[in-house]
Design a protein around this motif. Structure first.
Motif, PDB file in Angstrom:
ATOM      1  N   LEU A 177       0.827  -1.205   0.000  1.00 35.53           N
ATOM      2  CA  LEU A 177       0.000   0.000   0.000  1.00 35.53           C
ATOM      3  C   LEU A 177       0.866   1.262   0.000  1.00 35.53           C
ATOM      4  CD1 LEU A 177      -2.951   0.978   0.123  1.00 35.53           C
ATOM      5  CD2 LEU A 177      -2.741   1.009   2.618  1.00 35.53           C
ATOM      6  N   ILE A 178       1.901   1.271   0.841  1.00 31.40           N
ATOM      7  CA  ILE A 178       2.792   2.437   0.916  1.00 31.40           C
ATOM      8  C   ILE A 178       3.567   2.610  -0.392  1.00 31.40           C
ATOM      9  CG2 ILE A 178       4.868   3.344   2.030  1.00 31.40           C
ATOM     10  CD1 ILE A 178       3.826   2.245   4.664  1.00 31.40           C
ATOM     11  N   MET A 179       4.063   1.516  -0.960  1.00 28.69           N
ATOM     12  CA  MET A 179       4.789   1.610  -2.226  1.00 28.69           C
ATOM     13  C   MET A 179       3.874   2.111  -3.341  1.00 28.69           C
ATOM     14  SD  MET A 179       7.869   0.882  -1.538  1.00 28.69           S
ATOM     15  CE  MET A 179       8.537   0.733  -3.181  1.00 28.69           C
ATOM     16  N   GLY A 180       2.618   1.646  -3.319  1.00 23.71           N
ATOM     17  CA  GLY A 180       1.662   2.134  -4.311  1.00 23.71           C
ATOM     18  C   GLY A 180       1.412   3.623  -4.162  1.00 23.71           C
ATOM     19  N   PHE A 181       1.288   4.073  -2.914  1.00 17.15           N
ATOM     20  CA  PHE A 181       1.095   5.507  -2.672  1.00 17.15           C
ATOM     21  C   PHE A 181       2.306   6.306  -3.147  1.00 17.15           C
ATOM     22  CE2 PHE A 181       1.963   9.057   0.261  1.00 17.15           C
ATOM     23  CZ  PHE A 181       0.913   9.884  -0.087  1.00 17.15           C
ATOM     24  N   MET A 182       3.517   5.795  -2.872  1.00 14.60           N
ATOM     25  CA  MET A 182       4.731   6.484  -3.307  1.00 14.60           C
ATOM     26  C   MET A 182       4.776   6.594  -4.831  1.00 14.60           C
ATOM     27  SD  MET A 182       6.520   7.614  -0.839  1.00 14.60           S
ATOM     28  CE  MET A 182       6.742   7.422   0.923  1.00 14.60           C
ATOM     29  N   MET A 183       4.399   5.530  -5.513  1.00  8.48           N
ATOM     30  CA  MET A 183       4.378   5.577  -6.985  1.00  8.48           C
ATOM     31  C   MET A 183       3.332   6.573  -7.470  1.00  8.48           C
ATOM     32  SD  MET A 183       4.747   1.500  -7.812  1.00  8.48           S
ATOM     33  CE  MET A 183       4.565   1.742  -9.578  1.00  8.48           C
ATOM     34  N   TYR A 184       2.206   6.640  -6.769  1.00  9.20           N
ATOM     35  CA  TYR A 184       1.119   7.555  -7.148  1.00  9.20           C
ATOM     36  C   TYR A 184       1.569   9.009  -7.064  1.00  9.20           C
ATOM     37  CZ  TYR A 184      -3.427   9.928  -6.767  1.00  9.20           C
ATOM     38  OH  TYR A 184      -4.492  10.778  -6.926  1.00  9.20           O
ATOM     39  N   VAL A 185       2.156   9.413  -5.913  1.00  8.61           N
ATOM     40  CA  VAL A 185       2.568  10.812  -5.769  1.00  8.61           C
ATOM     41  C   VAL A 185       3.795  11.120  -6.626  1.00  8.61           C
ATOM     42  CG1 VAL A 185       1.538  11.072  -3.482  1.00  8.61           C
ATOM     43  CG2 VAL A 185       3.907  10.311  -3.668  1.00  8.61           C
ATOM     44  N   THR A 186       4.649  10.109  -6.838  1.00 10.43           N
ATOM     45  CA  THR A 186       5.831  10.328  -7.681  1.00 10.43           C
ATOM     46  C   THR A 186       5.416  10.611  -9.122  1.00 10.43           C
ATOM     47  OG1 THR A 186       7.202   8.910  -6.278  1.00 10.43           O
ATOM     48  CG2 THR A 186       7.979   9.302  -8.521  1.00 10.43           C
ATOM     49  N   PHE A 187       4.326   9.982  -9.580  1.00  3.22           N
ATOM     50  CA  PHE A 187       3.800  10.251 -10.925  1.00  3.22           C
ATOM     51  C   PHE A 187       3.526  11.738 -11.111  1.00  3.22           C
ATOM     52  CE2 PHE A 187       0.008  10.884 -13.589  1.00  3.22           C
ATOM     53  CZ  PHE A 187       0.454  10.374 -14.791  1.00  3.22           C
ATOM     54  N   PHE A 188       3.002  12.385 -10.081  1.00  2.00           N
ATOM     55  CA  PHE A 188       2.732  13.822 -10.166  1.00  2.00           C
ATOM     56  C   PHE A 188       3.994  14.639  -9.885  1.00  2.00           C
ATOM     57  CE2 PHE A 188      -1.404  11.923  -9.025  1.00  2.00           C
ATOM     58  CZ  PHE A 188      -2.171  12.394 -10.079  1.00  2.00           C
TER      59      PHE A 188
END
Length: 511
Positions: A480-491
């Motif tokens: 979940l945390i890695m997914g969140f990191m990828m999500y904000v990194t996309f922006f």
């Protein structure tokens, strides 16, 4: 020059990586030293994740640097299982001596504690050396209201029905949606933050207008900039500029202003109209020179002078305060009020597509503010509280996509380091980041330090969770945390290149 520019960018990036990893190192040292103190088994001390690219052994502990530049860890097999991040332990739990819940709590708490202590150290340094604050950030007075701004047609509140619509330059903003404001930008009690975090379709702005005894209230329908689906959602704007002193950094050689303006001149009036904001100067030129499109200030003047003509019918007369060179860099510089000879702007012989050229670059003036360490820490905590409150607001615009991960933080460090006051700004920003790191890690979420503390408390209360369940929960939370990191990194990566670069004298905007 190209080689120098490349080396300079590499140097800045190296400083950014160093600063980022100092914060990681100090946090993990807290866990490491606390584990040694409390007698826990320490298998590995890792900076960054992934497959190790460097490793060594000291006193039975393996020290590694991973290949994924994000975060760090101390592998403690007696704590909750963290194999998804740290890798498989060389020892089984049956081979390890038991550990008291209190020792686990101390070890888990030590990381956030060290991050907080590092924030205190940075805050002490900033207290001594000062933090540069632009003049525009220290005011709530409006300096410019474009005609297209929703604030220009803001409707007076029912109690002020006899007042003409629209906010005006000179209005001092007292509150937004009933919340008092003390500065222009930043998180917390600022004009910018109270607008973007508003939950209302119409924002109530209370102002103190010069010459009017009682405060006036206006209702502004905020503007939202259209964005593509892959960009961060735009936030509410009321499109006004802060009041500040327009200061000339330097006239552009060969331009119409070169023979009249001097570095350090404070522009007070343009053709008798008081100047409160550089956008006002640009708008004045645009209105005065309808039908003309001029030259961008970044265009070398000598390259285009044969293709332009003066426009004497639209001469510009500036009133300035000119500093005495002998006192310019003192605490109390002396100024002489001057009305300068007329400047005749130039415009292309044919309409082309840029702004009329006077020919000067603008200097952003800063003053050093020496906030106490407790004020800096308190402001950082309040900023986090305000951010969480905005995130949890059901009607607000601010969402998870507006947060930043490691990539966004690194980009911010790079931009800050690019300015003349870079190292001061980096120290100040590091106070906020370390307070953020300390508080976020104390949240009772599995994988985080707060999760370890929660598990230790459950164990102390004789309600431990089985290892099999913990392994599944920890793995799920890591994903979940890695997914969140990828999500904000996309922006975050979309913001790369929005600032920074070559070091300049002071930060400038050219017109």
């Amino acid at each position: 020059m190209l080689l120098f520019d490349i080396l300079y960018v590499v140097f800045l990036l190296a400083l950014v990586v160093l600063m980022f990893n100092i914060m990681i190192l100090v946090h993990e040292l807290g866990h490491y030293w606390a584990a040694l103190w409390r007698g826990l088994v320490v298998e590995r001390f890792g900076i960054w994740f992934g497959k190790p690219i460097l490793r060594t052994h000291i006193n039975g502990v393996e020290f590694v640097i991973g290949c994924i530049p994000a975060g760090g860890y101390v592998q403690l097999p007696q704590m909750a299982p963290m194999e998804a991040i740290e890798g498989k332990s060389d020892m089984t739990r049956e081979e390890l001596p038991p550990v008291k819940p209190l020792d686990k709590i101390i070890v888990a708490f030590a990381g956030p504690l060290f991050s907080f202590l590092l924030a205190v150290v940075f805050a002490l340094i900033v207290w001594v050396v000062g933090r540069p604050v632009p003049e525009a950030d220290s005011t709530t007075v409006i300096g410019f209201v474009p005609k297209y701004s929703p604030s220009a047609v803001a409707q007076p509140a029912p109690a002020n029905k006899d007042v003409a619509p629209g906010l005006r330059p000179g209005d001092k903003i007292l509150s937004i949606d009933g919340k008092p404001v003390e500065k222009w930008s930043g998180i917390g009690k600022s004009v910018h933050w109270q607008v973007v975090s508003s939950q209302n379709d119409t924002i109530r702005i209370e102002v103190q207008r010069p010459g009017v005894e009682k405060p006036l209230a206006f209702d502004v329908v905020p503007f939202r900039e259209p964005k593509a689906f892959y960009q961060r959602r735009s936030l509410r704007q009321i499109i006004v500029g802060a009041q500040y002193t327009v200061v000339v950094a330097e006239p552009i050689p060969g331009s119409p202003a070169a023979a009249v303006l001097k570095s350090g001149d404070r522009i007070l009036e343009i053709n008798g109209v008081p100047v409160h904001n550089q956008q006002q100067v640009a708008k004045f030129l645009q209105d005065q020179h309808k039908g003309y499109w001029g030259l961008d200030a970044f265009t070398p003047v000598h390259d285009v002078m044969d293709r332009v003509i003066p426009n004497p019918e639209r001469a510009v007369v500036l009133t300035v305060d000119r500093p005495d060179p002998a006192t310019l860099h003192t605490e109390s510089p002396r100024y002489e009020r001057l009305t300068l000879p007329a400047i005749i702007p130039v415009a292309p012989k044919k309409p082309g597509g840029m702004n009329v050229l006077l020919g000067y670059s603008e200097l952003t003036e800063f003053r050093l503010r020496h906030d106490t360490p407790w004020d800096q820490i308190g402001n950082s905590v309040y900023a986090m509280y305000s951010t969480f409150a905005a995130l949890l607001s059901p009607r607000g615009d601010i969402g998870l996509q507006h947060l930043s991960g490691p990539a966004g933080i690194i980009n911010t460090y790079y931009i800050l380091l690019s300015g003349e006051y870079g190292w001061r700004m980096v120290l100040w920003f590091s106070v906020l980041i370390n307070v953020n790191l300390a508080i976020m890690n104390l949240l009772p979420f599995p994988v985080l330090d707060g999760g370890h503390i929660t598990l230790a408390l459950l164990e102390a209360a004789r309600a431990p969770i089985s290892i099999q369940v913990l392994e599944v929960v920890q793995l799920g939370c890591v994903m979940l945390i890695m997914g969140f990191m990828m999500y904000v990194t996309f922006f975050d990566v979309q913001d790369f290149g929005s600032g920074g670069g070559k070091r300049r004298k002071p930060p400038e905007i050219q017109f």
